[in-house]
Design an enzyme around this catalytic site. Sequence first.
Site, PDB file in Angstrom:
ATOM      1  N   CYS A   2       2.617  21.330 -23.904  1.00 28.47           N
ATOM      2  CA  CYS A   2       3.818  21.102 -24.705  1.00 28.47           C
ATOM      3  C   CYS A   2       3.842  22.157 -25.792  1.00 28.47           C
ATOM      4  O   CYS A   2       3.110  22.064 -26.774  1.00 28.47           O
ATOM      5  CB  CYS A   2       3.812  19.698 -25.305  1.00 28.47           C
ATOM      6  SG  CYS A   2       5.254  19.370 -26.360  1.00 28.47           S
ATOM      7  N   GLU A 111       9.951  22.899 -21.027  1.00 25.11           N
ATOM      8  CA  GLU A 111       8.908  23.430 -20.153  1.00 25.11           C
ATOM      9  C   GLU A 111       9.499  24.547 -19.305  1.00 25.11           C
ATOM     10  O   GLU A 111      10.712  24.614 -19.117  1.00 25.11           O
ATOM     11  CB  GLU A 111       8.338  22.321 -19.267  1.00 25.11           C
ATOM     12  CG  GLU A 111       7.034  22.670 -18.591  1.00 25.11           C
ATOM     13  CD  GLU A 111       6.002  23.221 -19.549  1.00 25.11           C
ATOM     14  OE1 GLU A 111       5.923  24.466 -19.668  1.00 25.11           O
ATOM     15  OE2 GLU A 111       5.301  22.428 -20.186  1.00 25.11           O
TER      16      GLU A 111
END
Length: 253
Positions: A2, A111
């Site tokens: 992340c 992402e």
Amino acid sequence: MCGRFALTASPVEVGEAFSLADLEPFPPRYNIAPTQPILMVSAGELREPGSNFPDRRSLLVRWGLIPAWVKDTRDFPLLFNARSETAAEKNSFRTAMRHRRALVPASGFYEWRQIGGKRVQAYWVRPKHGGVIAFAALLETYAEPGGSEMDTGAILTTSASSDIAHIHDRMPVVIHQQDFSRWLDCRFQEPRHLADLLRPTEPGFFEPIPVSDLVNKVANTGPQIQARVEPSEPPRPARKKPIADPSSQMTLF
């Protein structure tokens, strides 16, 4: 992993979701990156009898955990993620995992799908049914050589759920609301008691939306970076020309 996330919910929505009283106002943030300040929620003082709020407090934390034993931060890597599978054993995270667990309010995260180590498509990954979610996090207060203190933190990750496994093999650990108190309870809950929380989200929880490469630049902070785009096609490998068999070729000799 992340490496970017967003918090676009209002302070009222965050306060209600995390049972926080008197949360300071803050603007929506669409592109939060490591080293920037992030909102964290941790266990606070024991609540007063009759209080409607659990013993929780909110604080601003530098995204990038610095263990207390670090002497020179210039020689220390940026720890913005911690693998949940090994955090309780790693020297950098072990103490925080036992004594300073926290939550990071978020609206979703970003992402990138990669091919050959190159980013080819960015995705805004948000909860399918909306709302505020909570990433599992670790908190560490670092005392600088000059005497000042700085709160720092990292987000825990786990293997990717089926919703995003085709994009990346890791994702942040999401703690559901019914488990907030248990995760934040560092007095009675040891890391081994919480292993069941460090898992991927259930199928269908997240919705990945292809977005443009505007999110790649930290300077881009507006809602346009979450606009849906047509996903780019992965580059196709070049076709190799067949090698001709010399015995099949015409010759003058």
